[in-house]
Design a protein around this motif. Structure first.
Motif, PDB file in Angstrom:
ATOM      1  N   THR A   1       0.911  -1.383  -0.057  1.00 43.19           N
ATOM      2  CA  THR A   1       0.034   0.212   0.015  1.00 43.19           C
ATOM      3  C   THR A   1       1.336   1.723   0.090  1.00 43.19           C
ATOM      4  O   THR A   1       1.096   2.335  -0.157  1.00 43.19           O
ATOM      5  N   LEU A   2       1.830   1.361   0.677  1.00 46.58           N
ATOM      6  CA  LEU A   2       3.108   2.827   0.695  1.00 46.58           C
ATOM      7  C   LEU A   2       3.734   3.079  -0.232  1.00 46.58           C
ATOM      8  O   LEU A   2       3.659   3.781  -1.544  1.00 46.58           O
TER       9      LEU A   2
ATOM     10  N   ILE B   1       1.255   7.044  -6.693  1.00 48.08           N
ATOM     11  CA  ILE B   1       0.857   7.938  -7.482  1.00 48.08           C
ATOM     12  C   ILE B   1       1.416   9.351  -7.317  1.00 48.08           C
ATOM     13  O   ILE B   1       1.384  10.418  -8.368  1.00 48.08           O
TER      14      ILE B   1
ATOM     15  N   VAL C   1      -1.299  16.756   2.464  1.00 50.38           N
ATOM     16  CA  VAL C   1       0.061  15.705   3.031  1.00 50.38           C
ATOM     17  C   VAL C   1      -0.184  15.395   3.881  1.00 50.38           C
ATOM     18  O   VAL C   1       1.012  13.695   4.579  1.00 50.38           O
TER      19      VAL C   1
ATOM     20  N   MET D   1       0.143  11.840   5.672  1.00 48.63           N
ATOM     21  CA  MET D   1       1.319  10.478   6.254  1.00 48.63           C
ATOM     22  C   MET D   1       1.406  10.738   8.076  1.00 48.63           C
ATOM     23  O   MET D   1       1.986   9.633   7.950  1.00 48.63           O
TER      24      MET D   1
ATOM     25  N   PHE E   1      -1.197   9.128   9.211  1.00 49.70           N
ATOM     26  CA  PHE E   1      -1.885   8.061   9.302  1.00 49.70           C
ATOM     27  C   PHE E   1      -0.713   7.218   8.098  1.00 49.70           C
ATOM     28  O   PHE E   1      -1.478   5.787   8.837  1.00 49.70           O
ATOM     29  N   MET E   2      -0.320   7.391   7.439  1.00 48.83           N
ATOM     30  CA  MET E   2       0.705   6.329   6.610  1.00 48.83           C
ATOM     31  C   MET E   2       1.704   5.602   7.531  1.00 48.83           C
ATOM     32  O   MET E   2       1.863   4.401   8.123  1.00 48.83           O
TER      33      MET E   2
ATOM     34  N   THR F   1      -3.504   2.605   6.460  1.00 50.42           N
ATOM     35  CA  THR F   1      -2.666   3.062   4.894  1.00 50.42           C
ATOM     36  C   THR F   1      -3.265   3.302   3.986  1.00 50.42           C
ATOM     37  O   THR F   1      -3.584   3.858   3.629  1.00 50.42           O
ATOM     38  N   THR F   2      -4.759   2.782   3.977  1.00 44.81           N
ATOM     39  CA  THR F   2      -5.597   2.396   3.711  1.00 44.81           C
ATOM     40  C   THR F   2      -6.241   4.305   3.258  1.00 44.81           C
ATOM     41  O   THR F   2      -6.538   5.264   2.780  1.00 44.81           O
ATOM     42  N   PHE F   3      -6.984   4.901   4.432  1.00 44.22           N
ATOM     43  CA  PHE F   3      -7.006   6.044   4.728  1.00 44.22           C
ATOM     44  C   PHE F   3      -6.764   6.983   4.579  1.00 44.22           C
ATOM     45  O   PHE F   3      -6.243   7.810   3.665  1.00 44.22           O
TER      46      PHE F   3
ATOM     47  N   SER G   1      -3.808   6.906   2.448  1.00 45.67           N
ATOM     48  CA  SER G   1      -3.732   6.744   0.997  1.00 45.67           C
ATOM     49  C   SER G   1      -5.025   7.840   0.246  1.00 45.67           C
ATOM     50  O   SER G   1      -4.554   8.440  -1.106  1.00 45.67           O
ATOM     51  N   ILE G   2      -6.138   7.646   0.547  1.00 44.33           N
ATOM     52  CA  ILE G   2      -7.594   8.484   0.062  1.00 44.33           C
ATOM     53  C   ILE G   2      -6.940  10.328  -0.017  1.00 44.33           C
ATOM     54  O   ILE G   2      -6.870  10.321  -0.342  1.00 44.33           O
TER      55      ILE G   2
ATOM     56  N   LEU H   1      -3.342  11.415   0.661  1.00 45.42           N
ATOM     57  CA  LEU H   1      -2.445  11.155  -0.524  1.00 45.42           C
ATOM     58  C   LEU H   1      -2.900  11.535  -2.304  1.00 45.42           C
ATOM     59  O   LEU H   1      -3.451  12.590  -2.969  1.00 45.42           O
ATOM     60  N   ALA H   2      -3.920  10.395  -2.459  1.00 45.10           N
ATOM     61  CA  ALA H   2      -4.622  10.852  -4.341  1.00 45.10           C
ATOM     62  C   ALA H   2      -5.675  12.157  -3.893  1.00 45.10           C
ATOM     63  O   ALA H   2      -5.283  12.621  -5.204  1.00 45.10           O
TER      64      ALA H   2
ATOM     65  N   LEU I   1      -6.679   4.746  -6.514  1.00 42.26           N
ATOM     66  CA  LEU I   1      -7.417   5.286  -5.351  1.00 42.26           C
ATOM     67  C   LEU I   1      -8.615   3.270  -5.207  1.00 42.26           C
ATOM     68  O   LEU I   1      -8.781   3.529  -4.032  1.00 42.26           O
TER      69      LEU I   1
ATOM     70  N   LEU J   1      -7.731   0.370  -4.654  1.00 44.59           N
ATOM     71  CA  LEU J   1      -6.818   0.158  -3.490  1.00 44.59           C
ATOM     72  C   LEU J   1      -7.855   0.313  -2.127  1.00 44.59           C
ATOM     73  O   LEU J   1      -7.585  -1.091  -1.480  1.00 44.59           O
TER      74      LEU J   1
ATOM     75  N   ASN K   1     -10.042   5.233  12.007  1.00 41.75           N
ATOM     76  CA  ASN K   1      -8.959   5.718  12.084  1.00 41.75           C
ATOM     77  C   ASN K   1      -7.855   6.722  13.649  1.00 41.75           C
ATOM     78  O   ASN K   1      -7.378   5.988  13.757  1.00 41.75           O
TER      79      ASN K   1
END
Lengths: 95, 87, 125, 205
Positions: free
Chosen positions: A45-46, A52, C14, C18, C20-21, C45-47, C49-50, C52-53, C88, C91, D118
Protein backbone atom coordinates in the motif's frame (compact mmCIF):
# COMPACT_ATOMS: atom_id res chain seq x y z
CA UNK A 1 13.23 29.24 0.88
CA UNK A 2 10.63 28.73 -1.81
CA UNK A 3 8.42 25.67 -1.91
CA UNK A 4 6.61 24.65 -5.07
CA UNK A 5 3.50 22.54 -5.16
CA UNK A 6 5.37 19.43 -6.19
CA UNK A 7 7.96 19.75 -3.41
CA UNK A 8 5.17 19.13 -0.87
CA UNK A 9 4.46 15.81 -2.59
CA UNK A 10 8.21 15.00 -2.64
CA UNK A 11 8.41 15.49 1.14
CA UNK A 12 5.42 13.17 1.54
CA UNK A 13 6.94 10.50 -0.67
CA UNK A 14 10.20 10.59 1.29
CA UNK A 15 8.29 10.07 4.52
CA UNK A 16 6.52 7.13 2.87
CA UNK A 17 9.92 5.62 2.02
CA UNK A 18 10.84 5.93 5.69
CA UNK A 19 7.62 4.16 6.69
CA UNK A 20 8.44 1.47 4.16
CA UNK A 21 11.76 0.83 5.92
CA UNK A 22 9.92 0.55 9.27
CA UNK A 23 7.58 -2.04 7.77
CA UNK A 24 10.58 -3.89 6.33
CA UNK A 25 11.86 -4.20 9.89
CA UNK A 26 8.63 -6.03 10.80
CA UNK A 27 9.16 -8.31 7.79
CA UNK A 28 12.55 -9.13 9.33
CA UNK A 29 11.33 -9.58 12.92
CA UNK A 30 7.84 -11.06 12.57
CA UNK A 31 7.73 -14.37 14.44
CA UNK A 32 5.27 -16.16 12.14
CA UNK A 33 4.79 -15.97 8.38
CA UNK A 34 1.35 -14.27 8.60
CA UNK A 35 3.13 -11.40 10.32
CA UNK A 36 5.43 -11.16 7.35
CA UNK A 37 2.51 -11.15 4.93
CA UNK A 38 0.97 -8.28 6.88
CA UNK A 39 4.24 -6.38 6.57
CA UNK A 40 4.32 -7.11 2.82
CA UNK A 41 0.74 -5.89 2.47
CA UNK A 42 1.60 -2.65 4.25
CA UNK A 43 4.65 -2.16 2.03
CA UNK A 44 2.44 -2.73 -1.02
CA UNK A 45 0.00 0.00 0.00
CA UNK A 46 2.81 2.40 0.87
CA UNK A 47 4.51 1.77 -2.48
CA UNK A 48 1.29 2.33 -4.43
CA UNK A 49 0.99 5.64 -2.57
CA UNK A 50 4.61 6.45 -3.47
CA UNK A 51 3.94 5.61 -7.11
CA UNK A 52 0.93 7.95 -7.21
CA UNK A 53 2.94 10.74 -5.60
CA UNK A 54 6.00 10.26 -7.81
CA UNK A 55 3.82 10.09 -10.93
CA UNK A 56 2.49 13.53 -10.01
CA UNK A 57 6.02 14.70 -9.16
CA UNK A 58 7.41 13.75 -12.58
CA UNK A 59 4.14 14.87 -14.26
CA UNK A 60 3.96 11.74 -16.40
CA UNK A 61 0.60 10.03 -16.63
CA UNK A 62 1.91 6.62 -17.62
CA UNK A 63 3.57 6.31 -14.23
CA UNK A 64 0.13 6.38 -12.56
CA UNK A 65 -0.96 3.45 -14.75
CA UNK A 66 1.80 1.38 -13.16
CA UNK A 67 0.29 2.18 -9.78
CA UNK A 68 -3.10 0.81 -10.93
CA UNK A 69 -1.52 -2.36 -12.32
CA UNK A 70 0.59 -2.81 -9.22
CA UNK A 71 -2.36 -2.36 -6.85
CA UNK A 72 -4.19 -5.23 -8.54
CA UNK A 73 -1.15 -7.51 -8.96
CA UNK A 74 -0.05 -7.15 -5.35
CA UNK A 75 -3.56 -8.23 -4.31
CA UNK A 76 -3.16 -11.43 -6.37
CA UNK A 77 0.21 -12.07 -4.69
CA UNK A 78 -1.28 -11.64 -1.23
CA UNK A 79 -4.11 -14.04 -2.08
CA UNK A 80 -1.65 -16.66 -3.34
CA UNK A 81 0.51 -16.58 -0.23
CA UNK A 82 -2.54 -16.54 2.07
CA UNK A 83 -3.98 -19.55 0.25
CA UNK A 84 -0.80 -21.52 0.85
CA UNK A 85 -0.40 -20.47 4.47
CA UNK A 86 -3.96 -21.54 5.33
CA UNK A 87 -3.17 -25.10 4.25
CA UNK A 88 -0.36 -25.67 6.73
CA UNK A 89 0.13 -25.55 10.47
CA UNK A 90 2.00 -22.55 11.72
CA UNK A 91 4.54 -22.86 14.51
CA UNK A 92 6.67 -20.26 16.21
CA UNK A 93 10.06 -20.01 14.61
CA UNK A 94 13.06 -18.25 16.00
CA UNK A 95 15.40 -17.07 13.33
CA UNK B 1 16.81 24.31 -3.91
CA UNK B 2 19.51 22.25 -2.27
CA UNK B 3 17.27 20.77 0.40
CA UNK B 4 15.03 19.11 -2.16
CA UNK B 5 17.96 17.71 -4.11
CA UNK B 6 19.14 16.19 -0.84
CA UNK B 7 15.64 14.87 -0.16
CA UNK B 8 15.46 13.27 -3.61
CA UNK B 9 18.83 11.57 -3.03
CA UNK B 10 17.71 10.43 0.42
CA UNK B 11 14.57 8.87 -1.09
CA UNK B 12 16.74 7.12 -3.65
CA UNK B 13 19.10 5.77 -1.00
CA UNK B 14 16.27 4.56 1.22
CA UNK B 15 14.84 2.52 -1.65
CA UNK B 16 18.29 1.10 -2.48
CA UNK B 17 18.83 0.21 1.18
CA UNK B 18 15.50 -1.57 1.17
CA UNK B 19 16.48 -3.59 -1.91
CA UNK B 20 19.74 -4.74 -0.34
CA UNK B 21 18.08 -5.46 3.01
CA UNK B 22 15.26 -7.55 1.58
CA UNK B 23 17.70 -9.42 -0.69
CA UNK B 24 19.75 -10.33 2.40
CA UNK B 25 16.56 -11.51 4.10
CA UNK B 26 15.85 -13.88 1.18
CA UNK B 27 19.14 -15.63 1.87
CA UNK B 28 18.76 -15.57 5.64
CA UNK B 29 15.29 -17.07 6.08
CA UNK B 30 15.16 -20.84 6.54
CA UNK B 31 11.39 -20.97 6.13
CA UNK B 32 10.68 -21.09 2.39
CA UNK B 33 7.42 -19.10 2.48
CA UNK B 34 9.13 -16.33 4.43
CA UNK B 35 11.91 -16.29 1.84
CA UNK B 36 9.29 -16.01 -0.91
CA UNK B 37 7.64 -13.08 0.87
CA UNK B 38 11.02 -11.35 1.17
CA UNK B 39 11.63 -12.00 -2.54
CA UNK B 40 8.29 -10.42 -3.39
CA UNK B 41 9.25 -7.37 -1.33
CA UNK B 42 12.64 -7.25 -3.08
CA UNK B 43 11.16 -7.32 -6.59
CA UNK B 44 8.58 -4.73 -5.54
CA UNK B 45 11.34 -2.37 -4.45
CA UNK B 46 13.31 -3.04 -7.65
CA UNK B 47 10.18 -2.06 -9.57
CA UNK B 48 9.97 1.12 -7.50
CA UNK B 49 13.63 1.87 -8.27
CA UNK B 50 12.94 1.59 -12.02
CA UNK B 51 9.98 3.87 -11.39
CA UNK B 52 12.18 6.50 -9.74
CA UNK B 53 14.62 6.26 -12.67
CA UNK B 54 11.62 7.03 -14.96
CA UNK B 55 11.62 3.78 -16.93
CA UNK B 56 7.87 2.98 -16.96
CA UNK B 57 8.04 0.04 -19.39
CA UNK B 58 10.71 -1.76 -17.38
CA UNK B 59 8.85 -1.01 -14.16
CA UNK B 60 5.58 -2.46 -15.44
CA UNK B 61 7.33 -5.62 -16.68
CA UNK B 62 9.15 -6.02 -13.37
CA UNK B 63 5.90 -5.54 -11.44
CA UNK B 64 4.06 -8.13 -13.52
CA UNK B 65 6.83 -10.73 -13.54
CA UNK B 66 8.39 -10.15 -10.15
CA UNK B 67 5.30 -9.64 -8.03
CA UNK B 68 2.71 -11.72 -9.86
CA UNK B 69 4.31 -14.56 -11.73
CA UNK B 70 7.43 -15.45 -9.74
CA UNK B 71 5.58 -15.61 -6.43
CA UNK B 72 2.85 -17.84 -7.89
CA UNK B 73 5.36 -20.25 -9.44
CA UNK B 74 7.45 -20.39 -6.26
CA UNK B 75 4.36 -21.08 -4.12
CA UNK B 76 3.37 -23.91 -6.47
CA UNK B 77 6.90 -25.33 -6.14
CA UNK B 78 6.92 -25.03 -2.35
CA UNK B 79 3.64 -26.97 -2.16
CA UNK B 80 5.52 -30.14 -3.13
CA UNK B 81 8.32 -29.65 -0.61
CA UNK B 82 8.55 -29.89 3.16
CA UNK B 83 8.49 -26.11 3.45
CA UNK B 84 11.74 -25.62 5.34
CA UNK B 85 15.36 -25.49 4.38
CA UNK B 86 17.35 -28.14 6.26
CA UNK B 87 21.01 -28.94 6.37
CA UNK C 1 6.93 31.18 -2.50
CA UNK C 2 3.36 30.60 -3.53
CA UNK C 3 0.83 30.24 -0.74
CA UNK C 4 -2.31 30.03 -2.84
CA UNK C 5 -5.37 27.88 -2.07
CA UNK C 6 -3.95 24.80 -3.77
CA UNK C 7 -0.73 24.98 -1.75
CA UNK C 8 -2.55 25.28 1.58
CA UNK C 9 -4.94 22.44 0.74
CA UNK C 10 -2.13 20.19 -0.42
CA UNK C 11 -0.03 20.83 2.68
CA UNK C 12 -2.97 19.99 4.95
CA UNK C 13 -3.87 16.84 2.98
CA UNK C 14 -0.28 15.57 2.80
CA UNK C 15 0.25 16.14 6.52
CA UNK C 16 -2.91 14.16 7.40
CA UNK C 17 -1.95 11.44 4.94
CA UNK C 18 1.59 11.08 6.29
CA UNK C 19 0.32 10.97 9.88
CA UNK C 20 -1.93 8.00 9.16
CA UNK C 21 0.49 6.19 6.83
CA UNK C 22 3.32 6.35 9.38
CA UNK C 23 0.84 5.40 12.11
CA UNK C 24 0.08 2.23 10.15
CA UNK C 25 3.79 1.44 9.89
CA UNK C 26 4.39 2.11 13.60
CA UNK C 27 1.30 0.11 14.54
CA UNK C 28 3.02 -2.97 13.12
CA UNK C 29 5.48 -2.69 16.00
CA UNK C 30 3.15 -1.52 18.77
CA UNK C 31 0.65 -4.39 18.61
CA UNK C 32 1.24 -7.95 19.89
CA UNK C 33 -0.21 -10.30 17.25
CA UNK C 34 -1.29 -10.66 13.61
CA UNK C 35 -4.91 -9.57 13.94
CA UNK C 36 -4.32 -6.33 15.81
CA UNK C 37 -1.47 -5.52 13.42
CA UNK C 38 -3.89 -6.03 10.54
CA UNK C 39 -6.22 -3.49 12.16
CA UNK C 40 -3.49 -0.86 12.18
CA UNK C 41 -2.00 -1.72 8.78
CA UNK C 42 -5.20 -1.97 6.75
CA UNK C 43 -7.26 0.89 8.11
CA UNK C 44 -4.57 3.49 8.63
CA UNK C 45 -2.79 2.99 5.30
CA UNK C 46 -6.04 2.92 3.31
CA UNK C 47 -7.18 6.14 4.96
CA UNK C 48 -3.80 7.77 4.35
CA UNK C 49 -3.72 6.85 0.68
CA UNK C 50 -7.16 8.44 0.21
CA UNK C 51 -5.76 11.78 1.35
CA UNK C 52 -2.57 11.46 -0.75
CA UNK C 53 -4.68 10.75 -3.85
CA UNK C 54 -6.91 13.75 -3.08
CA UNK C 55 -3.79 15.91 -2.80
CA UNK C 56 -2.66 14.81 -6.28
CA UNK C 57 -6.16 15.45 -7.68
CA UNK C 58 -6.16 18.93 -6.12
CA UNK C 59 -2.81 19.60 -7.81
CA UNK C 60 -4.19 18.51 -11.20
CA UNK C 61 -7.33 20.64 -10.79
CA UNK C 62 -5.15 23.60 -9.82
CA UNK C 63 -3.06 23.20 -12.96
CA UNK C 64 -6.17 23.04 -15.13
CA UNK C 65 -7.86 26.09 -13.62
CA UNK C 66 -4.75 28.21 -12.98
CA UNK C 67 -5.02 31.42 -15.09
CA UNK C 68 -1.24 31.96 -15.18
CA UNK C 69 -0.48 28.76 -17.04
CA UNK C 70 -2.69 29.07 -20.09
CA UNK C 71 -0.47 27.02 -22.40
CA UNK C 72 -0.80 23.95 -20.20
CA UNK C 73 -1.87 20.63 -21.71
CA UNK C 74 -5.31 20.20 -20.15
CA UNK C 75 -5.81 16.62 -21.38
CA UNK C 76 -2.78 15.22 -19.58
CA UNK C 77 -3.86 16.77 -16.27
CA UNK C 78 -7.41 15.43 -16.62
CA UNK C 79 -5.88 12.00 -17.25
CA UNK C 80 -3.64 12.43 -14.19
CA UNK C 81 -6.63 13.15 -11.93
CA UNK C 82 -8.85 10.38 -13.34
CA UNK C 83 -6.14 7.72 -13.23
CA UNK C 84 -5.27 8.66 -9.67
CA UNK C 85 -8.92 8.22 -8.77
CA UNK C 86 -9.02 4.78 -10.42
CA UNK C 87 -5.87 3.71 -8.56
CA UNK C 88 -7.51 4.86 -5.33
CA UNK C 89 -10.66 2.82 -6.06
CA UNK C 90 -8.51 -0.23 -6.82
CA UNK C 91 -6.81 0.20 -3.44
CA UNK C 92 -10.14 0.66 -1.65
CA UNK C 93 -11.52 -2.59 -3.07
CA UNK C 94 -8.43 -4.79 -2.76
CA UNK C 95 -7.16 -3.71 0.67
CA UNK C 96 -9.96 -5.03 2.94
CA UNK C 97 -10.27 -8.20 0.87
CA UNK C 98 -6.55 -8.87 1.23
CA UNK C 99 -6.73 -8.21 4.97
CA UNK C 100 -9.61 -10.66 5.29
CA UNK C 101 -7.62 -13.28 3.32
CA UNK C 102 -4.62 -12.90 5.61
CA UNK C 103 -6.73 -13.07 8.78
CA UNK C 104 -8.57 -16.15 7.57
CA UNK C 105 -5.32 -17.86 6.56
CA UNK C 106 -3.68 -17.06 9.88
CA UNK C 107 -6.65 -18.43 11.86
CA UNK C 108 -6.74 -21.62 9.79
CA UNK C 109 -2.98 -22.06 10.23
CA UNK C 110 -3.49 -22.02 14.00
CA UNK C 111 -2.22 -18.60 15.05
CA UNK C 112 -4.20 -17.81 18.20
CA UNK C 113 -4.99 -14.18 19.07
CA UNK C 114 -2.88 -12.99 21.99
CA UNK C 115 -4.44 -11.39 25.09
CA UNK C 116 -7.83 -12.50 23.81
CA UNK C 117 -10.71 -12.34 26.25
CA UNK C 118 -12.99 -14.44 24.05
CA UNK C 119 -12.43 -16.73 21.04
CA UNK C 120 -15.63 -18.17 19.62
CA UNK C 121 -13.82 -19.62 16.62
CA UNK C 122 -12.47 -22.55 18.64
CA UNK C 123 -15.90 -24.16 18.82
CA UNK C 124 -15.84 -24.63 15.06
CA UNK C 125 -12.56 -26.53 14.87
CA UNK D 1 -33.70 -15.92 -36.70
CA UNK D 2 -33.39 -19.13 -34.77
CA UNK D 3 -35.57 -20.81 -37.39
CA UNK D 4 -33.05 -19.96 -40.11
CA UNK D 5 -30.26 -21.51 -38.12
CA UNK D 6 -32.10 -24.76 -37.59
CA UNK D 7 -33.12 -24.96 -41.27
CA UNK D 8 -29.47 -25.26 -42.30
CA UNK D 9 -28.44 -28.78 -43.48
CA UNK D 10 -27.03 -30.99 -40.79
CA UNK D 11 -23.50 -30.93 -42.10
CA UNK D 12 -20.60 -31.53 -39.74
CA UNK D 13 -18.72 -28.50 -41.03
CA UNK D 14 -21.71 -26.28 -40.74
CA UNK D 15 -22.62 -27.60 -37.34
CA UNK D 16 -19.93 -25.73 -35.44
CA UNK D 17 -20.82 -22.58 -37.35
CA UNK D 18 -24.45 -22.91 -36.34
CA UNK D 19 -23.37 -23.18 -32.72
CA UNK D 20 -21.44 -19.94 -33.02
CA UNK D 21 -24.29 -18.30 -34.86
CA UNK D 22 -26.74 -19.37 -32.20
CA UNK D 23 -24.67 -17.93 -29.41
CA UNK D 24 -24.26 -14.71 -31.40
CA UNK D 25 -28.05 -14.51 -31.85
CA UNK D 26 -28.46 -15.13 -28.17
CA UNK D 27 -26.31 -12.15 -27.41
CA UNK D 28 -28.06 -9.91 -29.92
CA UNK D 29 -31.66 -10.45 -29.06
CA UNK D 30 -32.91 -13.95 -28.52
CA UNK D 31 -31.64 -13.84 -24.97
CA UNK D 32 -33.91 -14.15 -21.97
CA UNK D 33 -34.63 -11.01 -20.02
CA UNK D 34 -32.44 -11.49 -16.91
CA UNK D 35 -29.47 -12.52 -19.08
CA UNK D 36 -29.99 -9.46 -21.23
CA UNK D 37 -30.00 -7.30 -18.13
CA UNK D 38 -26.75 -8.80 -16.86
CA UNK D 39 -25.21 -8.32 -20.29
CA UNK D 40 -26.24 -4.68 -20.43
CA UNK D 41 -24.96 -3.91 -16.94
CA UNK D 42 -21.60 -5.55 -17.66
CA UNK D 43 -21.33 -3.75 -21.00
CA UNK D 44 -22.09 -0.36 -19.47
CA UNK D 45 -19.68 -0.91 -16.60
CA UNK D 46 -16.78 -1.92 -18.84
CA UNK D 47 -17.50 0.87 -21.31
CA UNK D 48 -17.60 3.55 -18.62
CA UNK D 49 -14.34 2.22 -17.14
CA UNK D 50 -12.69 2.35 -20.59
CA UNK D 51 -13.94 5.89 -21.18
CA UNK D 52 -12.56 6.95 -17.80
CA UNK D 53 -9.19 5.44 -18.65
CA UNK D 54 -8.90 7.27 -21.98
CA UNK D 55 -10.34 10.58 -20.75
CA UNK D 56 -8.22 13.39 -22.12
CA UNK D 57 -7.08 11.52 -25.21
CA UNK D 58 -8.76 13.94 -27.62
CA UNK D 59 -8.16 17.56 -28.47
CA UNK D 60 -8.95 19.44 -25.26
CA UNK D 61 -10.59 22.45 -26.92
CA UNK D 62 -13.24 20.56 -28.86
CA UNK D 63 -13.67 17.14 -27.27
CA UNK D 64 -12.30 15.20 -24.32
CA UNK D 65 -12.35 11.84 -26.11
CA UNK D 66 -10.75 10.86 -29.39
CA UNK D 67 -13.35 9.24 -31.65
CA UNK D 68 -11.11 6.21 -32.36
CA UNK D 69 -10.83 5.49 -28.66
CA UNK D 70 -14.61 5.55 -28.26
CA UNK D 71 -15.10 3.05 -31.08
CA UNK D 72 -12.33 0.78 -29.79
CA UNK D 73 -13.89 0.91 -26.34
CA UNK D 74 -17.32 0.07 -27.74
CA UNK D 75 -16.02 -3.04 -29.55
CA UNK D 76 -13.82 -4.19 -26.66
CA UNK D 77 -16.58 -3.79 -24.09
CA UNK D 78 -19.06 -5.67 -26.31
CA UNK D 79 -16.61 -8.57 -26.53
CA UNK D 80 -15.78 -8.60 -22.83
CA UNK D 81 -19.45 -8.30 -21.83
CA UNK D 82 -20.30 -11.25 -24.08
CA UNK D 83 -17.57 -13.34 -22.46
CA UNK D 84 -17.94 -12.23 -18.86
CA UNK D 85 -21.69 -12.09 -18.37
CA UNK D 86 -21.69 -15.69 -17.18
CA UNK D 87 -18.94 -14.96 -14.67
CA UNK D 88 -20.36 -11.78 -13.20
CA UNK D 89 -23.24 -13.91 -12.96
CA UNK D 90 -26.61 -14.09 -11.44
CA UNK D 91 -29.35 -11.65 -12.26
CA UNK D 92 -30.11 -11.22 -8.58
CA UNK D 93 -26.72 -9.63 -8.01
CA UNK D 94 -27.05 -7.08 -10.79
CA UNK D 95 -30.29 -5.76 -9.33
CA UNK D 96 -27.97 -3.90 -7.01
CA UNK D 97 -27.08 -1.50 -9.83
CA UNK D 98 -30.67 -0.32 -10.02
CA UNK D 99 -30.28 1.01 -6.47
CA UNK D 100 -27.65 3.59 -7.30
CA UNK D 101 -29.40 6.39 -5.36
CA UNK D 102 -28.83 4.37 -2.20
CA UNK D 103 -25.09 4.28 -2.97
CA UNK D 104 -24.98 8.05 -3.03
CA UNK D 105 -26.39 8.03 0.50
CA UNK D 106 -24.19 5.13 1.58
CA UNK D 107 -20.78 6.49 0.55
CA UNK D 108 -20.76 9.59 2.86
CA UNK D 109 -21.93 7.50 5.82
CA UNK D 110 -19.17 4.98 5.07
CA UNK D 111 -16.56 7.74 4.86
CA UNK D 112 -17.65 9.18 8.23
CA UNK D 113 -17.29 5.73 9.81
CA UNK D 114 -13.90 5.29 8.11
CA UNK D 115 -12.67 8.53 9.67
CA UNK D 116 -13.97 7.43 13.09
CA UNK D 117 -12.23 4.07 12.69
CA UNK D 118 -8.92 5.72 11.96
CA UNK D 119 -9.12 8.07 14.93
CA UNK D 120 -9.89 4.97 17.02
CA UNK D 121 -6.87 3.13 15.58
CA UNK D 122 -4.67 6.17 16.19
CA UNK D 123 -5.80 6.25 19.82
CA UNK D 124 -5.03 2.54 20.25
CA UNK D 125 -1.65 2.71 18.53
CA UNK D 126 -0.54 5.61 20.70
CA UNK D 127 -1.86 4.36 24.04
CA UNK D 128 -1.59 0.61 23.38
CA UNK D 129 -4.94 -0.10 25.12
CA UNK D 130 -6.52 -3.20 23.56
CA UNK D 131 -9.04 -5.82 24.65
CA UNK D 132 -9.21 -8.17 21.66
CA UNK D 133 -11.22 -11.29 20.88
CA UNK D 134 -12.94 -13.19 18.10
CA UNK D 135 -16.76 -13.16 18.24
CA UNK D 136 -19.43 -14.83 16.14
CA UNK D 137 -22.29 -12.69 14.85
CA UNK D 138 -25.45 -13.64 12.97
CA UNK D 139 -26.33 -10.78 10.60
CA UNK D 140 -28.91 -12.92 8.78
CA UNK D 141 -27.98 -11.96 5.22
CA UNK D 142 -29.02 -14.41 2.51
CA UNK D 143 -27.02 -13.57 -0.61
CA UNK D 144 -23.26 -13.97 -1.04
CA UNK D 145 -23.00 -10.44 -2.38
CA UNK D 146 -24.62 -9.00 0.73
CA UNK D 147 -22.17 -10.88 2.93
CA UNK D 148 -19.27 -9.59 0.85
CA UNK D 149 -20.47 -5.99 1.13
CA UNK D 150 -20.95 -6.33 4.89
CA UNK D 151 -17.56 -8.03 5.43
CA UNK D 152 -15.64 -5.44 3.44
CA UNK D 153 -17.52 -2.57 5.07
CA UNK D 154 -16.90 -3.66 8.62
CA UNK D 155 -13.24 -4.37 7.90
CA UNK D 156 -12.78 -0.66 7.30
CA UNK D 157 -14.96 0.57 10.18
CA UNK D 158 -14.23 1.00 13.92
CA UNK D 159 -12.45 -1.79 15.70
CA UNK D 160 -13.57 -4.78 13.66
CA UNK D 161 -11.95 -7.16 11.14
CA UNK D 162 -13.67 -10.07 9.43
CA UNK D 163 -11.75 -13.30 10.01
CA UNK D 164 -13.92 -16.04 8.53
CA UNK D 165 -17.42 -16.85 7.33
CA UNK D 166 -19.72 -19.81 7.91
CA UNK D 167 -20.85 -20.66 4.40
CA UNK D 168 -24.11 -22.43 5.29
CA UNK D 169 -25.57 -20.10 7.91
CA UNK D 170 -23.90 -16.88 6.83
CA UNK D 171 -22.38 -16.19 10.25
CA UNK D 172 -19.37 -13.92 10.36
CA UNK D 173 -16.38 -14.42 12.67
CA UNK D 174 -15.16 -10.97 13.56
CA UNK D 175 -11.95 -9.97 15.33
CA UNK D 176 -13.00 -7.19 17.65
CA UNK D 177 -10.27 -5.01 19.11
CA UNK D 178 -12.33 -3.80 22.07
CA UNK D 179 -14.72 -6.54 23.21
CA UNK D 180 -17.76 -5.34 25.15
CA UNK D 181 -20.23 -7.39 27.16
CA UNK D 182 -23.54 -7.84 25.36
CA UNK D 183 -26.68 -9.63 26.49
CA UNK D 184 -28.64 -10.63 23.39
CA UNK D 185 -27.70 -11.57 19.85
CA UNK D 186 -29.23 -8.47 18.25
CA UNK D 187 -27.36 -6.28 20.67
CA UNK D 188 -24.10 -7.95 19.67
CA UNK D 189 -24.78 -7.47 15.95
CA UNK D 190 -25.66 -3.85 16.70
CA UNK D 191 -22.43 -3.34 18.66
CA UNK D 192 -20.20 -4.90 16.00
CA UNK D 193 -21.75 -3.72 12.72
CA UNK D 194 -23.58 -0.58 13.72
CA UNK D 195 -26.06 0.15 10.94
CA UNK D 196 -24.02 -1.65 8.28
CA UNK D 197 -25.97 -4.91 8.39
CA UNK D 198 -29.13 -2.97 7.53
CA UNK D 199 -27.28 -1.13 4.79
CA UNK D 200 -25.95 -4.35 3.26
CA UNK D 201 -29.47 -5.78 3.27
CA UNK D 202 -30.95 -2.64 1.73
CA UNK D 203 -28.26 -2.46 -0.95
CA UNK D 204 -28.34 -6.03 -2.14
CA UNK D 205 -31.69 -7.63 -1.40
Amino acid sequence: MSIGHLDVILIGVSLLAFGMLISLLRLFLGPTSPDRVVALDTINTLVVGMMIGLGAFYEQVILIDIAIVYAILSFVTTLFIARYISSRKEKEESQ
Amino acid sequence: MEFFTFLYDALHFMVLFGIVGSALLVVKFKDLVSATIALAACSLLVSLEFFILQAPDVAIAEAAVGAGLTTAILIFAIKSTRGREEY
Amino acid sequence: MSWDWAMITMVVLVVISMFFMLLGAIGLHRFPDVYTRLHAATKATTFGSIFLAIAVIVYAVFRITDPETLDVNVGSYITLAVHTFIALVALLITNPTGAHAIASAARKAGVVPEQAVIDEYEEVE
Amino acid sequence: MCKIVTLLPNNTHLNSYTVYAKSAFEIVGVMEAPDMFTFLVTFLGVFVLYLLLVWGSGDADTAYWAIEEVFAGLILSLISAGVARMMLGKAENTKMFLKWPLFIVYVPIFLVYLAKANIDVAYRVITGRINPGIVRIKPGLKTDLGRTVLANSITLTPGTLTVDIDKEKGDLFVHWINVQETKSEEEKVKAVCGSFSDWARRLTE
